[in-house]
Design a protein around this motif. Structure first.
Motif, PDB file in Angstrom:
ATOM      1  N   MET A  21       0.818  -1.216   0.000  1.00  0.00           N
ATOM      2  CA  MET A  21       0.000   0.000   0.000  1.00  0.00           C
ATOM      3  C   MET A  21       0.851   1.265   0.000  1.00  0.00           C
ATOM      4  O   MET A  21       2.018   1.249   0.399  1.00  0.00           O
ATOM      5  N   THR A  22       0.251   2.369  -0.444  1.00  0.00           N
ATOM      6  CA  THR A  22       0.937   3.664  -0.427  1.00  0.00           C
ATOM      7  C   THR A  22       0.970   4.229   0.980  1.00  0.00           C
ATOM      8  O   THR A  22       0.202   3.814   1.852  1.00  0.00           O
ATOM      9  N   LYS A  23       1.837   5.210   1.196  1.00  0.00           N
ATOM     10  CA  LYS A  23       1.975   5.826   2.508  1.00  0.00           C
ATOM     11  C   LYS A  23       0.796   6.765   2.769  1.00  0.00           C
ATOM     12  O   LYS A  23       0.227   7.341   1.843  1.00  0.00           O
ATOM     13  N   PRO A  24       0.440   6.949   4.058  1.00  0.00           N
ATOM     14  CA  PRO A  24      -0.699   7.818   4.397  1.00  0.00           C
ATOM     15  C   PRO A  24      -0.598   9.233   3.843  1.00  0.00           C
ATOM     16  O   PRO A  24      -1.608   9.816   3.459  1.00  0.00           O
ATOM     17  N   ASP A  25       0.632   9.805   3.784  1.00  0.00           N
ATOM     18  CA  ASP A  25       0.741  11.180   3.274  1.00  0.00           C
ATOM     19  C   ASP A  25       0.368  11.254   1.799  1.00  0.00           C
ATOM     20  O   ASP A  25      -0.186  12.259   1.332  1.00  0.00           O
ATOM     21  N   GLU A  26       0.638  10.189   1.049  1.00  0.00           N
ATOM     22  CA  GLU A  26       0.229  10.145  -0.352  1.00  0.00           C
ATOM     23  C   GLU A  26      -1.281   9.976  -0.457  1.00  0.00           C
ATOM     24  O   GLU A  26      -1.932  10.573  -1.321  1.00  0.00           O
ATOM     25  N   GLY A  27      -1.851   9.178   0.441  1.00  0.00           N
ATOM     26  CA  GLY A  27      -3.289   8.969   0.442  1.00  0.00           C
ATOM     27  C   GLY A  27      -4.061  10.215   0.799  1.00  0.00           C
ATOM     28  O   GLY A  27      -5.195  10.416   0.342  1.00  0.00           O
ATOM     29  N   ALA A  28      -3.453  11.078   1.620  1.00  0.00           N
ATOM     30  CA  ALA A  28      -4.125  12.309   2.051  1.00  0.00           C
ATOM     31  C   ALA A  28      -4.000  13.434   1.032  1.00  0.00           C
ATOM     32  O   ALA A  28      -4.679  14.458   1.152  1.00  0.00           O
ATOM     33  N   ALA A  29      -3.170  13.252   0.026  1.00  0.00           N
ATOM     34  CA  ALA A  29      -2.879  14.330  -0.926  1.00  0.00           C
ATOM     35  C   ALA A  29      -4.138  14.813  -1.649  1.00  0.00           C
ATOM     36  O   ALA A  29      -4.306  16.021  -1.869  1.00  0.00           O
ATOM     37  N   THR A  30      -5.010  13.894  -2.027  1.00  0.00           N
ATOM     38  CA  THR A  30      -6.227  14.290  -2.747  1.00  0.00           C
ATOM     39  C   THR A  30      -7.150  15.092  -1.847  1.00  0.00           C
ATOM     40  O   THR A  30      -7.760  16.077  -2.280  1.00  0.00           O
ATOM     41  N   THR A  31      -7.253  14.697  -0.603  1.00  0.00           N
ATOM     42  CA  THR A  31      -8.080  15.421   0.366  1.00  0.00           C
ATOM     43  C   THR A  31      -7.570  16.852   0.523  1.00  0.00           C
ATOM     44  O   THR A  31      -8.352  17.813   0.497  1.00  0.00           O
ATOM     45  N   VAL A  32      -6.275  16.999   0.686  1.00  0.00           N
ATOM     46  CA  VAL A  32      -5.666  18.328   0.866  1.00  0.00           C
ATOM     47  C   VAL A  32      -5.877  19.168  -0.396  1.00  0.00           C
ATOM     48  O   VAL A  32      -6.198  20.352  -0.320  1.00  0.00           O
ATOM     49  N   TYR A  33      -5.715  18.560  -1.558  1.00  0.00           N
ATOM     50  CA  TYR A  33      -5.918  19.269  -2.831  1.00  0.00           C
ATOM     51  C   TYR A  33      -7.352  19.797  -2.942  1.00  0.00           C
ATOM     52  O   TYR A  33      -7.574  20.972  -3.257  1.00  0.00           O
ATOM     53  N   LEU A  34      -8.342  18.948  -2.680  1.00  0.00           N
ATOM     54  CA  LEU A  34      -9.731  19.361  -2.785  1.00  0.00           C
ATOM     55  C   LEU A  34     -10.107  20.440  -1.764  1.00  0.00           C
ATOM     56  O   LEU A  34     -10.956  21.287  -2.013  1.00  0.00           O
ATOM     57  N   ALA A  35      -9.441  20.402  -0.627  1.00  0.00           N
ATOM     58  CA  ALA A  35      -9.724  21.389   0.425  1.00  0.00           C
ATOM     59  C   ALA A  35      -9.146  22.766   0.099  1.00  0.00           C
ATOM     60  O   ALA A  35      -9.674  23.784   0.542  1.00  0.00           O
ATOM     61  N   THR A  36      -8.072  22.808  -0.701  1.00  0.00           N
ATOM     62  CA  THR A  36      -7.328  24.071  -0.849  1.00  0.00           C
ATOM     63  C   THR A  36      -7.231  24.594  -2.283  1.00  0.00           C
ATOM     64  O   THR A  36      -6.962  25.774  -2.474  1.00  0.00           O
TER      65      THR A  36
END
Length: 243
Positions: A226-241
């Motif tokens: 699996m990918t690392k959590p920071d990579e998994g969170a990237a889409t969430t951060v992108y959509l938020a900002t």
């Protein structure tokens, strides 16, 4: 513009990583958890690592609709507006069907009903933002969901954890699409709704529930790929900002 961002399910995994990344950018981040001590510990950690003191906690049991309502009311007492609501909390439960205190199946409550209810309760403060976003979390497992049985949405007749979870994520996509249309119908043009798939991420997600020997083994082995959590969170951060 610095945003006011509420993230559910923030004491571990993708939610925690996203909260830390958004706090690092200087936004006001409200982290949600069910356990007060855990939430406060994460809050302290994020403040220390990011240097941002505008990190707050809000406690609620998302298995309780009454608590979801109380949470929304508490938020409105503290904050006049909400710029981003990230419905991140979710879970894959064990091989035996579990219900809440009022008898509702837990997968549907946590992954579908409570995020829908929280969103509805917070629409008035989202409306006060110049550009608000609602971000829902789905999963690629929606592609393997069985055909929905709308007469058995509580999985009373045919429950399996690996069946209930993909269906809940399919419902999440449908509801987000419906919400995007509904917001326009209500004239709430400053609020957008998006749904994302974070990918297959190496977190504790699904590791603590007993899904049966074979499924338990698959989950353990899958962590290696699996990918690392920071990579998994990237889409969430992108959509938020993202502008």
């Amino acid at each position: 513009m610095k945003k006011i961002i509420l993230i559910t399910g923030t004491t571990a995994g993708i939610g925690k990583v996203a909260a830390k990344a958004l706090a690092k950018q200087g936004h006001t981040v409200i982290i949600h958890g069910r356990n007060k001590d855990n939430a406060q510990a994460v809050c302290k950690e994020i403040k220390s690592e990011t240097g941002n003191n505008n990190v707050d906690t809000i406690i609620a049991d998302l298995f309780s609709f009454a608590d979801v309502k109380r949470m929304s009311e508490e938020f409105k007492v503290r904050y006049e507006r909400l710029d981003v609501l990230i419905n991140n909390a979710g879970a894959l439960f064990g091989k035996y069907r579990e219900t809440t205190t009022v008898g509702l199946e837990k997968t549907m409550v946590l992954n579908v009903f409570s995020p829908l209810l929280l969103t509805e309760f917070l629409l008035d403060v989202l409306e006060k933002s110049p550009s608000a976003r609602i971000i829902n979390t789905s999963s690629a497992t929606h592609k393997i969901a069985e055909k929905p049985n709308f007469s058995d949405m509580q999985h009373e007749k045919n429950y399996s954890s690996t069946g209930a979870y993909p269906l809940s994520k399919l419902y999440t996509i449908w509801l987000t699409r419906h919400l995007a249309v509904e917001l326009k119908k209500r004239g709430l043009k400053k609020i957008t709704a998006n749904v994302l798939n974070p990918g297959v991420v190496a977190t504790r997600f699904g590791q603590d529930s007993d899904k049966g020997f074979i499924n338990n083994m698959i989950f353990k082995i899958a962590l290696l790929f699996m990918t690392k959590p920071d990579e998994g969170a990237a889409t969430t951060v992108y959509l938020a900002t993202s502008q």
